[in-house]
Each structure stands twice: as C-alpha cells, then as structure tokens.
Design an enzyme around this catalytic site. Structure first.
Site, mmCIF file in Angstrom:
data_model
loop_
_atom_site.group_PDB
_atom_site.id
_atom_site.type_symbol
_atom_site.label_atom_id
_atom_site.label_comp_id
_atom_site.label_asym_id
_atom_site.label_seq_id
_atom_site.Cartn_x
_atom_site.Cartn_y
_atom_site.Cartn_z
ATOM 1 N N HIS A 72 0.822 -1.282 -0.025
ATOM 2 C CA HIS A 72 0.080 0.156 -0.129
ATOM 3 C C HIS A 72 0.865 1.296 -0.015
ATOM 4 O O HIS A 72 2.180 1.281 0.640
ATOM 5 C CB HIS A 72 -0.846 -0.048 1.206
ATOM 6 C CG HIS A 72 -2.143 -0.787 1.180
ATOM 7 N ND1 HIS A 72 -2.983 -0.801 1.987
ATOM 8 C CD2 HIS A 72 -2.509 -2.029 0.204
ATOM 9 C CE1 HIS A 72 -4.092 -1.880 1.490
ATOM 10 N NE2 HIS A 72 -3.494 -2.421 0.630
ATOM 11 N N TYR A 200 -9.389 4.882 8.264
ATOM 12 C CA TYR A 200 -9.802 5.398 9.704
ATOM 13 C C TYR A 200 -10.811 6.442 9.682
ATOM 14 O O TYR A 200 -10.454 7.393 9.239
ATOM 15 C CB TYR A 200 -8.259 5.880 10.446
ATOM 16 C CG TYR A 200 -7.243 5.041 10.575
ATOM 17 C CD1 TYR A 200 -6.315 4.539 9.282
ATOM 18 C CD2 TYR A 200 -6.768 4.696 11.635
ATOM 19 C CE1 TYR A 200 -5.297 3.675 9.513
ATOM 20 C CE2 TYR A 200 -5.892 3.601 11.731
ATOM 21 C CZ TYR A 200 -5.090 3.235 10.824
ATOM 22 O OH TYR A 200 -3.950 2.343 10.869
ATOM 23 N N PRO A 291 -3.736 -0.159 19.238
ATOM 24 C CA PRO A 291 -3.313 -0.509 17.830
ATOM 25 C C PRO A 291 -3.575 0.588 16.760
ATOM 26 O O PRO A 291 -3.222 0.450 15.693
ATOM 27 C CB PRO A 291 -4.411 -1.747 17.362
ATOM 28 C CG PRO A 291 -5.256 -1.617 18.794
ATOM 29 C CD PRO A 291 -4.670 -0.930 19.868
ATOM 30 N N LYS A 295 1.557 -0.073 15.416
ATOM 31 C CA LYS A 295 3.124 -0.190 15.879
ATOM 32 C C LYS A 295 3.496 -1.296 16.635
ATOM 33 O O LYS A 295 4.644 -1.439 16.590
ATOM 34 C CB LYS A 295 3.251 1.300 16.563
ATOM 35 C CG LYS A 295 3.436 2.677 15.814
ATOM 36 C CD LYS A 295 4.624 2.917 15.144
ATOM 37 C CE LYS A 295 4.199 3.638 14.135
ATOM 38 N NZ LYS A 295 4.147 3.081 12.697
ATOM 39 N N TYR A 382 3.639 7.171 10.592
ATOM 40 C CA TYR A 382 2.899 5.854 10.529
ATOM 41 C C TYR A 382 3.695 4.789 9.693
ATOM 42 O O TYR A 382 3.700 3.659 9.930
ATOM 43 C CB TYR A 382 1.524 6.285 9.443
ATOM 44 C CG TYR A 382 0.703 5.297 9.321
ATOM 45 C CD1 TYR A 382 -0.384 4.928 10.311
ATOM 46 C CD2 TYR A 382 0.837 4.194 8.461
ATOM 47 C CE1 TYR A 382 -1.328 4.038 10.201
ATOM 48 C CE2 TYR A 382 -0.161 3.172 8.325
ATOM 49 C CZ TYR A 382 -1.169 3.181 9.322
ATOM 50 O OH TYR A 382 -2.133 2.088 9.230
HETATM 51 C C1 LIG Z 1 -5.353 -9.329 20.662
HETATM 52 C C2 LIG Z 1 -4.359 -8.466 19.841
HETATM 53 C C3 LIG Z 1 -4.736 -7.701 18.505
HETATM 54 C C4 LIG Z 1 -3.547 -7.103 18.258
HETATM 55 N N1 LIG Z 1 -3.734 -6.408 17.035
HETATM 56 C C5 LIG Z 1 -2.801 -5.329 16.461
HETATM 57 C C6 LIG Z 1 -3.026 -4.702 15.410
HETATM 58 O O1 LIG Z 1 -4.025 -4.529 14.697
HETATM 59 N N2 LIG Z 1 -2.182 -3.854 14.956
HETATM 60 C C7 LIG Z 1 -0.638 -3.855 15.598
HETATM 61 O O2 LIG Z 1 0.112 -3.130 15.183
HETATM 62 N N3 LIG Z 1 -0.478 -4.584 16.704
HETATM 63 C C8 LIG Z 1 -1.446 -5.323 17.146
HETATM 64 N N4 LIG Z 1 -1.188 -6.237 18.190
HETATM 65 C C9 LIG Z 1 -0.212 -6.139 19.065
HETATM 66 C C10 LIG Z 1 0.926 -6.857 18.176
HETATM 67 O O3 LIG Z 1 0.284 -8.075 17.852
HETATM 68 C C11 LIG Z 1 1.970 -7.354 19.042
HETATM 69 O O4 LIG Z 1 2.669 -6.011 19.459
HETATM 70 C C12 LIG Z 1 3.195 -8.341 18.578
HETATM 71 O O5 LIG Z 1 2.569 -9.634 18.661
HETATM 72 C C13 LIG Z 1 4.439 -8.182 19.565
HETATM 73 O O6 LIG Z 1 5.139 -9.305 19.198
HETATM 74 P P1 LIG Z 1 6.099 -10.245 20.226
HETATM 75 O O7 LIG Z 1 6.818 -11.010 19.515
HETATM 76 O O8 LIG Z 1 6.704 -8.976 21.075
HETATM 77 O O9 LIG Z 1 4.799 -10.856 21.415
HETATM 78 P P2 LIG Z 1 3.889 -11.873 20.891
HETATM 79 O O10 LIG Z 1 3.425 -12.100 19.693
HETATM 80 O O11 LIG Z 1 2.926 -11.753 22.080
HETATM 81 O O12 LIG Z 1 4.659 -13.367 21.153
HETATM 82 C C14 LIG Z 1 5.157 -13.806 22.394
HETATM 83 C C15 LIG Z 1 5.075 -15.408 22.331
HETATM 84 O O13 LIG Z 1 5.638 -15.783 23.520
HETATM 85 C C16 LIG Z 1 4.710 -16.873 23.924
HETATM 86 N N5 LIG Z 1 4.809 -16.784 25.408
HETATM 87 C C17 LIG Z 1 4.143 -16.177 26.292
HETATM 88 N N6 LIG Z 1 4.433 -16.651 27.374
HETATM 89 C C18 LIG Z 1 5.151 -17.526 27.322
HETATM 90 C C19 LIG Z 1 6.092 -18.200 28.429
HETATM 91 N N7 LIG Z 1 5.794 -18.195 29.850
HETATM 92 N N8 LIG Z 1 6.993 -19.371 28.174
HETATM 93 C C20 LIG Z 1 6.965 -19.332 26.692
HETATM 94 N N9 LIG Z 1 6.562 -18.523 25.779
HETATM 95 C C21 LIG Z 1 5.680 -17.821 26.127
HETATM 96 C C22 LIG Z 1 3.494 -16.669 23.306
HETATM 97 O O14 LIG Z 1 2.620 -17.806 23.287
HETATM 98 C C23 LIG Z 1 3.863 -15.825 22.076
HETATM 99 O O15 LIG Z 1 4.040 -16.959 21.091
HETATM 100 C C24 LIG Z 1 -2.365 -6.934 18.763
HETATM 101 C C25 LIG Z 1 -2.276 -7.864 20.111
HETATM 102 C C26 LIG Z 1 -3.226 -8.354 20.522
HETATM 103 C C27 LIG Z 1 -2.920 -9.124 21.867
#
Ligand SMILES: Cc1cc2nc3c(=O)[nH]c(=O)nc-3n(C[C@H](O)[C@H](O)[C@H](O)COP(=O)(O)OP(=O)(O)OC[C@H]3O[C@@H](n4cnc5c(N)ncnc54)[C@H](O)[C@@H]3O)c2cc1C
Length: 391
Positions: A72, A200, A291, A295, A382
């Site tokens: 996009h 938006y 969200p 970011k 953005y």
């Molecule tokens: C419901 C939801 C909707 C979202 N929608 C958006 C959006 O539209 N746009 C946007 O930018 N961001 C969104 N986000 C945020 C975005 O998805 C996160 O910022 C992103 O997933 C961060 O990545 P991460 O790898 O830091 O963490 P995560 O993706 O949370 O990965 C963490 C991993 O650690 C694992 N884990 C947890 N606890 C343990 C443990 N004790 N031991 C071992 N493993 C463990 C989990 O299972 C997971 O696989 C959303 C988040 C949620 C919860």
C-alpha cells in the site's frame, strides 16, 4: 542443555531475533509455551512498516510476503462528508504492506526450522533464574522432563503476559501505564474489501477502522465501551454500525460471513529499563501500544534488530557498548511510537471528554487536509522512521 542466547517466546520478536543471530553465527534456542498450530493461527497485527519489510528480506523470509502481501502507498482518513488520502509514498518515499502477523510467524518458523534452528513448542512451567549472573538459566517442562537450559544471555520475547518481565526483582523497573476507557471490537469477514487502502473513520458514534486480510477477506474494527460483551453485538448490529461510521456517498462496506470476532482493550505500557543483568526484554514483553498507530509488531521487530546487533558486537568484538545502550536506544523509538499511537487514538476515538474535545479532533483532521507539513508528519510516523543505529 546449553546455548548462547535463550529466547523465550516464538512471536515476531523471538523468531526474528533467532534468525538474525543465526546470520551472525550465534546459537540460540527458542522456547514457546504454545503449540505450533496455535501460534501460526493467532490473528493479531497486519500492517508492516518499510523497516519490517526490509528486515524480512534481510533474514531471507520475505518470498511469500512479496507474493501475497498487499503493498500500500497510503491510508484514508474519513469524517462525515470528507475523505483524505494520506499518500505515504509521495510524502515520505516509504511503503507499507498488509500481511497478517500469523502469516509472518508461519514464514519465520518455517525459515528457522529449515535452517536447523532449535525450537521447543509446548514448553510448560517456564522459569528464569540467575539473571544477574554470567550464565542465566531457563527451566521448562517438555513432556514429562524438566529441562535446564544454561545460557549466556536470555531474550525475553514472551509478550505482555509472559514470564520474563515478571522474573525481574521488584523495584528494578519503572513502569508507565495508560488504560483507555474503550475497546476495539474486531471482526474478520469473508468479504472482498470495497476499499484499496485502510480507512480510519471519525464518527460521532465513535471510531472505526476498515482493513483487509487479503483480496477476499476484510478486517474491521469498531470502538466500543470498555465493559462491552460480544453477546451485545449480533452480526446485524456490527454491519449496521460499520455502514454508519464509514458512510460515504455512493459507497458501502462490503459485507460477508463473520468468521472471527474479538474484543481488544486499549492500553499503553512501557517498562524502563528493558534489561536486568543478562536478561533483555524485547517487543510486547517490554511495551504495548494501542493498535491505532499500527506500531506493536513493528516496534517488536525493531527491538530485536537492535538487540541482535548488540549481541553480534559482543560476540565478534567483545564490546558491551551496544548491550549497555540497548534499552536507552530501543526506548527512544518506543516513546516516539507511544506518542504517535496516542495522537492517533486521541484524534479519532470518542474519548468521553465531551463536545469541546470532539471539535478539537475535527480541527486536527481539517488541519491534516490543509497542511502538507501536518500530513507529512503523520505519514512519517505511520510508515515508520528510518531504522538507524541509534533509533
Ligand atoms: C488481540 C491482539 C490484537 C492486536 N492487534 C494489533 C494490530 O491490529 N496492530 C498492531 O500493530 N498490533 C496489534 N497487536 C499487537 C501486536 O500483535 C504485538 O505487538 C506483537 O505480537 C508483538 O510481538 P512479540 O513477539 O513481542 O509478542 P507476541 O506476539 O505476544 O509473542 C510472544 C510469544 O511468547 C509466547 N509466550 C508467552 N508466555 C510464554 C512463556 N511463559 N513461556 C514461553 N513462551 C511464552 C506466546 O505464546 C507468544 O508466542 C495486537 C495484540 C493483541 C493481543
């Protein structure tokens, strides 16, 4: 068991870190508490900044994203009677792509396993200890066996509810928190999007976002009160409200079967520092954003870009400079993203502050239409500020 870097969590942060470290010849083991199918299906974010797209190329996991991702050039901002296109490419020279986080996670896992990477799914009772020593420990249960994984460093990439941040002794972290008085009701629908870019929409009923998962799948969100339950939102009410909030003359939101729905509370959180001893936090483990600014995922990937570079510097040159600066450097971008996410949230949602605040929001949206400088500032934030060594 031993490894150089123990990575807790197989989300975008943990998996990207594992692949970046492998490129520098650094061993790591990824410990994940869920099974592979679960993490590969977990629908969350979907908008990739140019920096994240570039990093997927750098680690050699971009083929499917290039084929199936929707590239996009900008987004629409809508309020009743007006639609403005924020042309990111013209304003900043940078692109964005729509590619589901679950698809990105699938690609990262496949690439990691392809390259012989070690990943332990369904690790239960994960515990971290000896974090301020030279050889921190991860313990976890695999099947019936309790495993001790001795590491040189641990990367806590286990999301907001993970075990890493809470393993840090009380009093070490300063925590910043902001809870918004509304949630997002999100749906995934089998409907070809009737828009070529995200919309938006500001509306007196509240905010809504029109997004897409693919050319045949739409993702849509409605601002709802924080105490709302899904049972209050049958399909007709959801579609009715989406049509009202996104209304534009001669145009409609295309409707279809709703295949998934959920509520996401809006919250901002940051902990400082993102480090304790030899434990380094990255991604949602250290910070979350509402969200609205898209970011969360991009920040997670940026953290591990910095962390991987710092760890490479340690192993290749014996220098701790990058590791010592990691938290401060990562937090600069985190706070920039917090500010931008808060700005977008405050500008577009009904924050419950009354008619004066609502008029201020319209004044901001009108200013974005009139001033290229204002539009450029939004576009720059953005699409993501360029990734540099110190940001
Ligand atoms: C419901 C939801 C909707 C979202 N929608 C958006 C959006 O539209 N746009 C946007 O930018 N961001 C969104 N986000 C945020 C975005 O998805 C996160 O910022 C992103 O997933 C961060 O990545 P991460 O790898 O830091 O963490 P995560 O993706 O949370 O990965 C963490 C991993 O650690 C694992 N884990 C947890 N606890 C343990 C443990 N004790 N031991 C071992 N493993 C463990 C989990 O299972 C997971 O696989 C959303 C988040 C949620 C919860």
């Amino acid at each position: 068991m031993r490894t150089q870097v123990g990575i807790v969590g197989a989300g975008p942060a943990g998996l990207t870190l594992a692949l970046l470290l492998k490129q520098s010849g650094i061993d790591s083991t990824v410990i994940e508490c869920r099974d592979r199918e679960y993490v590969e299906r977990r629908v969350r974010a979907g908008l990739l900044e140019q920096n994240t797209i570039d990093l997927m190329h750098q680690i050699g996991a971009a083929d499917r994203m290039d084929r199936e991702g929707l590239r996009h050039s900008g987004v629409y901002l809508r309020r009743p009677g007006h639609t403005q296109y924020i042309d990111m490419v013209n304003l900043t020279g940078r692109h964005i792509a729509i590619y589901g986080q679950q698809e990105m996670v699938k690609d990262l896992i496949a690439t990691w396993i392809d390259r012989g990477g070690d990943i332990r799914f369904m690790a239960s009772s994960v515990e971290l200890s000896d974090l301020d020593s030279l050889s921190p420990l991860i313990e976890f249960t695999e099947g019936r066996r309790r495993i001790e994984l001795r590491c040189e460093f641990i990367a806590g990439c286990d999301g907001f509810h993970g075990v890493s941040r809470t393993s840090i002794p009380p009093g070490v972290l300063k925590e910043y928190d902001l809870v918004y008085p509304f949630s997002w009701l999100g749906i995934l629908a089998e409907a070809a999007p009737s828009t070529d870019a995200l919309i938006y929409s500001w509306h007196e009923h509240g905010f809504s976002l029109y997004s897409m998962g693919s050319p045949t799948v739409s993702r849509l969100y409605l601002q709802v009160p924080v105490d709302e339950v899904l049972e209050d939102w049958p399909d007709e009410r959801i579609w009715g409200e989406l049509q009202i909030r996104h209304a534009s003359e001669g145009w409609r939101v295309s409707e279809g079967r709703i295949v998934e729905r959920g509520l996401t509370p809006m919250r901002s959180y940051v902990c400082d520092p993102m480090r304790y001893g030899r434990l380094f936090l990255a991604g949602d483990a250290a910070h979350i954003v509402p969200p609205t600014g898209a970011k969360g995922l991009n920040l997670a990937v940026n953290d591990v870009r910095l962390l991987a570079a710092a760890l490479s510097e340690w192993y290749e040159q014996g220098s701790a400079t990058g590791l010592d600066r990691y938290s401060e450097t990562a937090l600069r971008r985190v706070w920039r993203a917090q500010d931008f996410s808060n700005y977008m949230t405050q500008m577009l949602h009904d924050t419950g502050e009354g008619p004066f605040a609502r008029r201020l929001q319209l004044a901001r949206l009108e200013y974005l239409e009139r001033s290229e400088a204002a539009a450029r500032t939004l576009a720059e934030n953005y699409s993501g500020l360029p990734a540099t060594d110190d940001f």
